[in-house]
Design an enzyme around this catalytic site. Structure first.
Site, PDB file in Angstrom:
ATOM      1  CB  SER A 202      -0.941  -0.051   1.207  1.00  0.00           C
ATOM      2  OG  SER A 202      -2.003   0.836   1.081  1.00  0.00           O
TER       3      SER A 202
ATOM      4  CG  ASP B 184      -6.591  -2.052  -4.567  1.00  0.00           C
ATOM      5  OD1 ASP B 184      -7.362  -1.331  -3.912  1.00  0.00           O
ATOM      6  OD2 ASP B 184      -5.413  -2.268  -4.238  1.00  0.00           O
TER       7      ASP B 184
ATOM      8  CG  HIS C   2      -5.570  -1.948  -0.784  1.00  0.00           C
ATOM      9  ND1 HIS C   2      -4.656  -1.668  -1.779  1.00  0.00           N
ATOM     10  CD2 HIS C   2      -5.055  -1.389   0.339  1.00  0.00           C
ATOM     11  CE1 HIS C   2      -3.652  -0.977  -1.283  1.00  0.00           C
ATOM     12  NE2 HIS C   2      -3.863  -0.804   0.000  1.00  0.00           N
TER      13      HIS C   2
END
EC number: 3.4.14.5
Length: 915
Positions: A754, A831, A864
């Site tokens: 991330s 995502d 994600h």
């Protein structure tokens, strides 16, 4: 993404063990001693202390990312430090001297500590602060496996007690849920009664069973919320996930006395509802369905319509995607006044927000069958997603008069235009007044208004230009606490407690009256408060809060009076530990969570101001204590490094049986988002533990500039140029490690997920292969113009105001990336947070410049967190195997390779035929 909100929340980092460990103890198993009570509870919420969901940024970190009353290694300040070895008797005179010294030491320590907290200190530690080794398996202890880590076998068990306000002001009530019980599925208990049944009312069973029938339908409870008067339960069934925090389902009203249920909306029992919440008076439920709001009063089966024009682009009472993700960290934008006469709610108009399409290739999350002939096309979900610089949703605060059935707005003169306003918190006070926190779009000007719904007027009472103050920003938090007037206890006016910037740190302040812009400072000094306040004792005039202690990797609990005097620790601050806490509604009791560095434990205690002494163990994690005796885990060394004059916390994980005469490969692991924290004393056996303990590599984590609890000067310097200083801090720290005699400087890698994925690529780009040779980036941002507006513009301003900053922060120097030996890039195609657009556009740049020293792994239909179809196991297996190959020298930096003829073998023949 988000900065530290509600604490440094782990869910903002890479996910490792996503699910909580659910367990059920006997609800009646209690074993009391003369001073303590052992308590086993099955409570509504269960948290995995190691759970790490996925998002950029830290919403605090309540992340969050939980034995005996005291661990065997733990001791009080009175314990055996001054008992002579061998157990010899101490003479009376010696005892007197020792007691005198004790009181002098304790008094001196207390005075020094108060001076430290209130005045701070300017000289950070630069030497090794501590070393932790929690396992005791010895040199031949077992090594952990990645499957054990991913399977949650090393995850601490933790309970989240649902404190419940008593209908008659009782403190210390808890809400319990036992999924296996056929007689007490949901009940309220007085925790004091566990130790002294005579001092408590009997428990109240709210629901005997988890399931009940309504007509021909069998209802299975997924969640349940009792009314404040404990006479009715609001039940959710058929729950379906929407985004991170939001969901839909069917809602029911369950009568406690008759043990029967009915639909919340009798006229539409099968229609899915987005949100429902109780009136404080227990006489009504407000709910949102199809983005419109409705009210059901319990005295009637009729449902009143509050709004009618909600739809695809217009939301009432619930947030849209970006407000759910980046502002509220939840699914509600509805707030009841404490008297139940008014409801405040957001009206969100996202008609101007562009759509982002998310494709699903291997699944159909909508549950709908495709049209005939379209079976082989991917399902597409259009999400209103405002990227940096794009139109934001327009939000307005509206009110509903429950008695009159009327919706209205209150005009407040504001310096923010509709498209330049974020509403980040709504807090009801008393007498029809509400506090509203707003910021501008770039989140560096704070405005607090008081709205009086009785007179339908409002005005701004406080304004802070944070950009002018220190170049920083305002984090969206919802931790402000209303303090009602109480002349009998010395409070003449209403007020509120808020976190403010004071002398370069986040501190607690008390504002009273409500319109007073000048506060009483409750905390000062070097340490910063975290998600404060944690609890308020209105009767005794105390505020409880969590503070990052002498070191940023610690957390301790304190109390202070409303006038800022009598600062007292609730935890043992002589130990370098990490605690968090939740308080009962009256703050007479607390669930104290010891989260490390040793095996985590939990217990309920009475707070010091509560005269009723109480202590009950909730969780000891004995299974971890037993495992640690059989395994050899890494040791953790905590220290500071100095880069450009800033003292930065570092955690080094060393393999078992560490030998300083050897040369070890080093993996740097980072997150690094604004306000986040990765270096902490929390107990954790995760992927990094596997790398250090089993693979035998050193793992280093440094919280560089921009991260939390190292002061705002170090935090705010990154604004407008994300990645620059943070990458420099990683590189300069890596140079220090490369120079250590036990480090193999030719085998150094870095990885993150991330924001950590962005930082991995930015570090490789800035370093250009001079320090790091390898990198692994999972779900990275590669250009901040592709990320959502509210998060990005808080730290980067808008692209229209900072084009140069966006250009330099983007991953664009392909020549520098080509200078590394090799790097790995992984991303999920579905995502919704960090779109795969980030990775694909980077790949396009690499293609254009003929760069090929990388590997790519794409996970179909994963969001994600990367979980879909075994993806979570696969992503960590790939990380581990790829790293082994890297440090084994398998990834060779070879451009335009040629065949190696020496590997060809001449075919052997027999009788002219090949053998």
């Amino acid at each position: 993404m988000a900065g530290e909100k509600g604490g440094s929340r782990d869910e903002e980092r890479e996910p490792l063990t996503r699910g909580s460990i659910e367990f059920r103890d006997s609800i009646n198993s209690f074993d009391y001693s003369s001073s303590t009570a052992s308590l086993s509870l099955a409570v509504i919420d269960r948290i995995n202390g190691s759970t790490q969901d996925s998002r950029l940024g830290e919403k605090d970190q309540r992340d969050d990312d939980h034995d005996q009353y005291r661990n065997e290694e733990e001791y009080d300040v009175e314990d055996a430090d001054y008992i002579p070895s061998g157990g010899k008797t101490v003479q009376k005179t010696t005892k007197i001297v020792l007691w005198a010294l004790l009181f002098l030491c304790v008094g001196g320590w207390s005075l020094a500590f108060v001076i430290f907290l209130f005045r701070g200190h300017d000289t950070p530690q630069t030497s090794i602060a501590s070393e932790e080794n929690i396992s005791s398996g010895g040199a031949r202890g077992n090594r952990i496996t990645l499957d054990e880590v991913l399977g949650g076998e090393w995850a601490p068990r933790a309970h989240s007690i649902s404190w419940f306000p008593g209908p008659n002001g009782e403190d210390g009530l808890i809400l319990e849920k036992d999924n296996l019980s056929a007689t007490a599925y949901l009940r309220v208990e007085d925790i004091v009664g566990r130790k002294d049944p005579k001092a408590s009312k009997k428990s109240i069973v709210l629901m005997q069973k988890k399931m009940f029938t309504v007509g021909r339908e069998t209802v299975y409870s997924a969640q349940a919320w009792p009314s404040p008067d404990l006479k009715t339960v609001l039940v959710l069934s058929d729950q379906q996930k929407n985004w991170r925090h939001s969901f839909t389902g069917k809602y029911w009203l369950f009568d406690v006395e008759t043990q029967t249920g009915q639909p919340l909306d009798p006229g539409a029992p099968d229609r899915r509802i987005q949100l429902a919440s109780w009136s404080p008076q227990s006489d009504a439920v407000v709910f949102t369905r199809d983005n419109n709001m409705f009210l059901r009063k319990l005295t009637s089966n009729e449902v009143a319509t509050i709004t009618t024009d909600g739809g695809v682009d217009l939301f009432y009472g619930v947030p849209d995607w970006v407000y759910e993700e980046e502002v509220f960290s939840g699914n509600s934008a509805t707030w009841w006044a404490s008297d139940g006469d008014y409801i405040a709610f957001l009206r969100t108009n996202e008609s101007s927000v562009p759509d982002y399409p998310i494709q699903y290739f291997a699944s159909r999350p909508s549950g709908e069958n495709p049209k005939p002939g379209e079976e082989n096309y991917p399902e597409v979900r259009e999400v209103k997603y405002p990227k940096a610089g794009a139109p934001n949703p327009i939000v307005d605060l509206q009110f509903y008069d429950v008695g009159k059935g009327e919706v209205f707005s209150v005009d407040v003169t504001s310096e923010f235009a509709d498209d330049d306003r974020l509403i980040i918190e709504v807090l009801w006070a008393s007498n029809g007044k509400a506090l509203v926190r707003e910021t501008n779009r770039e989140s560096d000007i704070l405005s607090i208004a008081i709205i009086d719904v009785l007179s339908r007027t409002g005005r701004i009472v406080r304004r802070e230009d944070v950009n002018a103050l220190d170049g920083g920003w305002v984090e969206p938090t919802q931790s402000t606490r209303f303090i009602p007037a109480d002349p009998d206890h010395g409070r003449l006016d209403d007020g509120y407690i808020d976190t403010v910037i004071y002398e370069g740190r986040d501190q607690l302040a008390y504002f009273t009256p409500l319109d007073n812009p000048k506060p009483i400072m409750l905390t000062k000094g070097h340490s910063e408060v975290v998600n404060a306040p944690s609890g308020v004792d209105l009767k005794r005039g105390l505020v409880y809060f969590v503070v990052a202690g002498n070191e940023p990797w610690e957390r301790h609990i304190y109390s202070v009076n409303f006038d800022g005097t009598s600062l007292q620790p609730l935890t043992n601050v002589t130990e370098s530990s990490y605690y968090d806490v939740s308080f009962s509604n009256g703050a007479g009791y607390a669930l104290l969570n010891y989260r490390g560095p040793k095996v985590p434990w939990q217990k309920v205690i009475n707070t010091p101001a509560n005269e009723n002494s109480f202590e009950a163990i909730i969780e000891q994690n004995d299974h971890l204590s037993r495992k640690l005796r059989l395994f050899s885990l890494e040791s953790k060394v905590y220290q500071h490094v100095t880069v450009d004059g800033f003292s930065l916390p570092v955690m080094e994980r060393r393999p078992p049986n560490f030998d300083p005469a050897k040369k070890y490969p080093v993996l740097f692991h980072l997150y690094g988002g604004p306000g986040s924290q990765t270096v902490s004393k929390k107990f954790s056996v995760d992927f990094q533990s596997y790398v250090a303990s089993t693979l035998g590599y050193i793992v280093v984590t440094v919280d560089g500039r921009g991260t939390g609890h190292i002061g705002r000067k170090a935090r705010c310097i990154i604004r407008g140029n994300l990645g620059h200083y943070e990458a420099r801090d990683q590189i300069e720290t890596a140079k220090k490690w490369a120079a250590k005699p036990y480090v193999d400087e030719s085998r150094m890698a870095i990885w993150g997920w991330s924001y950590g994925g962005f930082m991995t690529l930015k570090t490789l780009e800035q370093d250009g292969g001079r320090t790091f040779q390898y990198g692994m980036a999972v779900a990275p941002v590669t250009d901040w113009r592709y990320y959502d507006s509210i998060y990005t513009e808080r730290y980067m301003r808008t692209p229209q105001h900072n084009q140069g900053g966006y250009d330099t922060s983007a991953i664009s120097n392909t020549t520098a990336l080509a200078s590394n030996i090799r790097f790995l890039l992984m991303h999920g195609t579905a995502d919704d947070n960090v779109h795969i657009q980030n990775s694909l556009t980077l790949l396009d740049k690499l293609d254009l410049d003929d760069v090929d020293n990388y590997d790519v792994h794409v996970f179909p239909d994963s969001d994600h967190s990367i979980y879909f179809h075994n993806a979570h196991k696969m992503v960590y297996n790939r990380l581990g195997d790829w790293l082994i190959n890297a440090f084994n020298g398998e990834w060779l930096k070879v451009h335009k390779p040629t065949p190696n003829n020496s590997l060809f073998r001449r075919a052997e023949t027999w009788g002219g035929l090949p053998v």
